[in-house]
Structure formats: C-alpha cells, structure tokens
Design a protein around this motif. Structure first.
Motif, PDB file in Angstrom:
ATOM      1  N   VAL A 139      36.223  32.200  64.903  1.00  0.00           N
ATOM      2  CA  VAL A 139      37.031  31.653  65.991  1.00  0.00           C
ATOM      3  C   VAL A 139      38.503  31.946  65.754  1.00  0.00           C
ATOM      4  N   ASP A 140      39.209  32.300  66.817  1.00  0.00           N
ATOM      5  CA  ASP A 140      40.665  32.437  66.720  1.00  0.00           C
ATOM      6  C   ASP A 140      41.289  32.081  68.066  1.00  0.00           C
ATOM      7  N   ILE A 141      42.478  31.490  67.984  1.00  0.00           N
ATOM      8  CA  ILE A 141      43.169  31.026  69.185  1.00  0.00           C
ATOM      9  C   ILE A 141      43.873  32.187  69.920  1.00  0.00           C
ATOM     10  N   TRP A 187      48.545  26.121  60.085  1.00  0.00           N
ATOM     11  CA  TRP A 187      48.893  26.091  61.513  1.00  0.00           C
ATOM     12  C   TRP A 187      48.254  24.926  62.255  1.00  0.00           C
ATOM     13  N   MET A 218      43.930  39.061  68.807  1.00  0.00           N
ATOM     14  CA  MET A 218      43.424  39.146  67.427  1.00  0.00           C
ATOM     15  C   MET A 218      41.895  39.239  67.469  1.00  0.00           C
ATOM     16  N   ASN A 275      40.867  31.552  55.989  1.00  0.00           N
ATOM     17  CA  ASN A 275      41.853  32.214  55.126  1.00  0.00           C
ATOM     18  C   ASN A 275      43.231  32.197  55.773  1.00  0.00           C
ATOM     19  N   ALA A 276      44.219  31.646  55.052  1.00  0.00           N
ATOM     20  CA  ALA A 276      45.636  31.709  55.464  1.00  0.00           C
ATOM     21  C   ALA A 276      45.861  31.176  56.883  1.00  0.00           C
ATOM     22  N   THR A 277      45.169  30.118  57.256  1.00  0.00           N
ATOM     23  CA  THR A 277      45.258  29.617  58.634  1.00  0.00           C
ATOM     24  C   THR A 277      45.543  28.117  58.749  1.00  0.00           C
ATOM     25  N   GLY A 298      39.347  30.552  70.873  1.00  0.00           N
ATOM     26  CA  GLY A 298      39.463  29.115  71.094  1.00  0.00           C
ATOM     27  C   GLY A 298      40.223  28.437  69.976  1.00  0.00           C
ATOM     28  N   ALA A 327      40.217  26.020  67.074  1.00  0.00           N
ATOM     29  CA  ALA A 327      39.208  25.491  66.141  1.00  0.00           C
ATOM     30  C   ALA A 327      39.408  24.006  65.838  1.00  0.00           C
ATOM     31  N   GLN A 344      47.568  38.046  52.574  1.00  0.00           N
ATOM     32  CA  GLN A 344      46.387  37.456  53.211  1.00  0.00           C
ATOM     33  C   GLN A 344      45.112  38.170  52.748  1.00  0.00           C
ATOM     34  N   GLU A 381      33.965  30.570  60.737  1.00  0.00           N
ATOM     35  CA  GLU A 381      35.235  31.020  60.164  1.00  0.00           C
ATOM     36  C   GLU A 381      36.361  30.602  61.102  1.00  0.00           C
ATOM     37  N   LYS A 383      51.025  25.317  70.162  1.00  0.00           N
ATOM     38  CA  LYS A 383      49.903  26.263  69.988  1.00  0.00           C
ATOM     39  C   LYS A 383      50.047  27.516  70.837  1.00  0.00           C
ATOM     40  N   GLY A 389      40.128  30.784  62.376  1.00  0.00           N
ATOM     41  CA  GLY A 389      41.311  31.648  62.380  1.00  0.00           C
ATOM     42  C   GLY A 389      40.976  33.024  61.818  1.00  0.00           C
ATOM     43  N   TYR A 420      39.444  40.464  58.825  1.00  0.00           N
ATOM     44  CA  TYR A 420      39.352  41.007  57.465  1.00  0.00           C
ATOM     45  C   TYR A 420      38.346  40.204  56.633  1.00  0.00           C
ATOM     46  N   PHE A 428      50.909  35.566  67.255  1.00  0.00           N
ATOM     47  CA  PHE A 428      49.828  36.338  66.633  1.00  0.00           C
ATOM     48  C   PHE A 428      49.347  37.454  67.555  1.00  0.00           C
TER      49      PHE A 428
HETATM   50  C1  LIG Z   1      47.758  34.367  59.100  1.00  0.00           C
HETATM   51  S1  LIG Z   1      46.500  34.677  60.272  1.00  0.00           S
HETATM   52  C2  LIG Z   1      45.102  34.835  59.202  1.00  0.00           C
HETATM   53  C3  LIG Z   1      44.038  35.676  59.833  1.00  0.00           C
HETATM   54  C4  LIG Z   1      42.826  35.965  58.951  1.00  0.00           C
HETATM   55  N1  LIG Z   1      42.169  34.755  58.526  1.00  0.00           N
HETATM   56  C5  LIG Z   1      43.238  36.806  57.767  1.00  0.00           C
HETATM   57  O1  LIG Z   1      43.076  36.329  56.652  1.00  0.00           O
HETATM   58  O2  LIG Z   1      43.711  37.927  57.935  1.00  0.00           O
HETATM   59  C6  LIG Z   1      46.235  33.061  61.006  1.00  0.00           C
HETATM   60  C7  LIG Z   1      45.307  33.119  62.221  1.00  0.00           C
HETATM   61  O3  LIG Z   1      44.984  31.783  62.616  1.00  0.00           O
HETATM   62  C8  LIG Z   1      44.933  31.720  64.025  1.00  0.00           C
HETATM   63  N2  LIG Z   1      45.071  30.303  64.422  1.00  0.00           N
HETATM   64  C9  LIG Z   1      46.151  29.507  64.287  1.00  0.00           C
HETATM   65  N3  LIG Z   1      45.867  28.270  64.740  1.00  0.00           N
HETATM   66  C10 LIG Z   1      44.567  28.287  65.162  1.00  0.00           C
HETATM   67  C11 LIG Z   1      43.688  27.312  65.738  1.00  0.00           C
HETATM   68  N4  LIG Z   1      44.092  26.065  65.978  1.00  0.00           N
HETATM   69  N5  LIG Z   1      42.429  27.684  66.041  1.00  0.00           N
HETATM   70  C12 LIG Z   1      42.001  28.959  65.827  1.00  0.00           C
HETATM   71  N6  LIG Z   1      42.794  29.921  65.291  1.00  0.00           N
HETATM   72  C13 LIG Z   1      44.058  29.592  64.953  1.00  0.00           C
HETATM   73  C14 LIG Z   1      46.059  32.647  64.470  1.00  0.00           C
HETATM   74  O4  LIG Z   1      45.912  33.082  65.793  1.00  0.00           O
HETATM   75  C15 LIG Z   1      45.947  33.788  63.454  1.00  0.00           C
HETATM   76  O5  LIG Z   1      45.124  34.827  63.905  1.00  0.00           O
END
Ligand SMILES: C[S@@+](CC[C@H](N)C(=O)[O-])C[C@H]1O[C@@H](n2cnc3c(N)ncnc32)[C@H](O)[C@@H]1O
Length: 273
Positions: free
Chosen positions: A70-72, A119, A76, A114-116, A94, A96, A24, A46, A3, A48, A53, A10
């Motif tokens: 929330v985002d890690i 991970w 971002m 979205n698109a997360t 944090g 998620a 995305q 939400e 992580k 990630g 966006y 990111f």
């Molecule tokens: C491909 S980006 C998508 C961002 C946004 N949803 C978009 O559509 O533009 C993936 C995001 O997920 C976040 N992420 C990955 N693992 C995560 C976790 N365990 N908890 C929170 N955020 C996470 C990353 O930091 C990154 O900003």
C-alpha cells in the motif's frame, strides 16, 4: 501532518527516488536479513511500498506469500507495479492509517514497513489498528528514522537563525526517539522483541548536494513558519555554515539515525527470537 502534501512530494520524486534512495535501500536489505526465523508467513501487508524496492525483496524471501503493498502516492504505486511483475503482489493506492484501506487488506501474518512510519499522522491509533489486523502471533516489523537524524542540519539552522536574530524554527520533519516508538508499540498491544538503532554517517559533496538528495527522495517536508523570501536567504546562509561546520574528508557529513522495530502479537514472552 498534511497527507496531500506528503503524497504530492512523493509523486513528484518518482523519477529520481530509486537513484537517490541509498539509505532506504540499505534499510530494506537489513530488514529482510533480520526477519524472524521459522514462522509460516502466508499474507503480508507492506506499508508505504514506494517504488517497490522492499516489495521485490519480500517476494523473493517469502516465495509463496501473498503481498499487499500500500502507498498513499499513486505515482509511486504505478512505478512499483512496473518494476515488480509478480502475480503474488497486489498493489493498493491508499492511506495505510485508514480503516477502510485496512478492511480491504484483511488479516495478515506480517506487517512490514521501510522508512515510512515517520510520516504517520496518528502513530498510536494506527499501530493499535495494525495490531488488530494481525493474526495471532503475527509480526509488525519496521525501520524508521530516529530523533538524531540530520542533527547537523538542525545545528546549522539553529546557528543561522541565531545570526539572523530569529527564534528557532522547525526545518525538518520531527522524528521520534527510540523510547517513543517503544512506548507506541507497547501501548498498541505489541511485545517489543527487538529494537535496534544505528548512527549512519553519509558523506555528500556539500550541503547543497545533500539537500538535493533529500528532495529527490521526496522527504523535503518542512514545518518552518518563515516566509519564502526569508526562507531563501536563510537557506543560503545555512548551507554556507553547514559546509564550514561539518566538513570532512571528501565533503560534508550528514547523520542518519536508523531504528529497527520488531513487535510481536503473541502471549507473554513465549516466542524466542
Ligand atoms: C521514504 S518512502 C519509502 C518507500 C519504500 N518503503 C522504500 O523503502 O523505498 C515513504 C513512502 O511512504 C508513503 N506514505 C507516507 N505516508 C503514508 C500513508 N499514510 N499510507 C501509505 N503510504 C504512505 C509515501 O508516499 C512514500 O512512498
């Protein structure tokens, strides 16, 4: 899944993400265009949010909802805050997947991402935690990349490794199949109300441009075990092979396999879509 590495990648891509994240953005627009009709949504988590966006689209769609995004990756989140000045949105840095973070969020009507979720380190456990967090009749809606994503890249690497008499190795994040996500949602307690998929070809000038755009969106996570020097040589050969094998009008093709998941926390099959 490391992580810290995910967050670092990111954070690193924050200044280029919006410009290169065409796929995305397309996925986010489709999520919002297909939200379940006729339900009162008061609180949203939400997962990630990235540069925010989808967050902005959600704030426009649900005009009285409170959104916890929330985002890690802290950079971002800082960018998302800058781009989305709305008192109904609370941004949180944090993980998620973590219970402590989910406790800070509290009960919600909709969890959206979205698109997360490709991970996630513990998708089964996390999806069941999210099911628990949702209020009765709540929704979990997510887009992600399916197992056929970048199939051309996998093929080009396989040919290159075979030319170098190397065993095949993993060069991209392994993505789950549609059936695997269906099982994960069902095991987590959801009724899967819809599961759409789409093979979306994108054309890039050449393989180098394609790889650069992946890097610019932070998604250049590799699980390959080769040394760096070997990696560099392999990469050069692979790009040449890719450009030969996947040439198309205007450049080379790269396929995105897009999945859209809709899980409902309700009794039986009561709610019609
Ligand atoms: C491909 S980006 C998508 C961002 C946004 N949803 C978009 O559509 O533009 C993936 C995001 O997920 C976040 N992420 C990955 N693992 C995560 C976790 N365990 N908890 C929170 N955020 C996470 C990353 O930091 C990154 O900003």
């Amino acid at each position: 899944m490391n992580k810290k590495l995910v967050a670092r990648r990111f954070n690193h891509s924050v200044s280029t993400y919006q410009q290169y994240a065409s796929v995305q953005k397309e996925m986010a627009a489709r999520l919002v265009a297909n939200l379940p009709p006729g339900q009162r949504i008061g609180r949203i988590l939400e997962v990630g949010c990235g540069t925010g966006y989808l967050t902005g689209l959600l704030a426009g769609h649900y005009q009285s909802a409170e959104i916890i995004a929330v985002d890690i990756a802290e950079k971002m989140v800082a960018e998302a805050r800058k781009l989305n000045d709305c008192p109904r949105i609370r941004f949180l840095v944090g993980d998620a997947e973590a219970n402590e973070v989910l406790q800070q969020v509290g009960p919600v009507d909709l969890i959206i991402s979205n698109a997360t979720i490709q991970w996630l380190a513990f998708p089964e456990l996390t999806v069941s935690r999210w099911h628990h967090l949702l209020k009765p009749e709540g929704w979990f809606i997510a887009s992600t990349f399916g197992s056929h994503t970048f199939r051309e890249l996998r093929k080009a690497f396989a040919v290159t490794e075979s030319n170098h008499h190397l065993p095949p190795s993993r060069h991209a994040l392994s993505m789950k199949t549609k059936q695997e996500w269906q099982q994960i949602l069902t095991a987590g307690g959801f009724h899967v109300r819809k599961l759409d998929e789409q093979l979306r070809p994108f054309v890039y000038e050449n393989c180098r441009t394609f790889l650069r755009s992946i890097k610019a969106t932070g998604a250049n996570y590799s699980e390959s075990g080769h040394s760096l020097t070997k990696e560099r040589k392999l990469l050069q050969d692979m790009m040449r092979i890719y450009d030969q094998m996947f040439k198309t009008d205007g450049g080379v093709v790269a396929t995105y396999h897009l999945l859209y998941l809709y899980g409902w926390k309700g009794e039986g099959s009561g709610r019609k879509w």
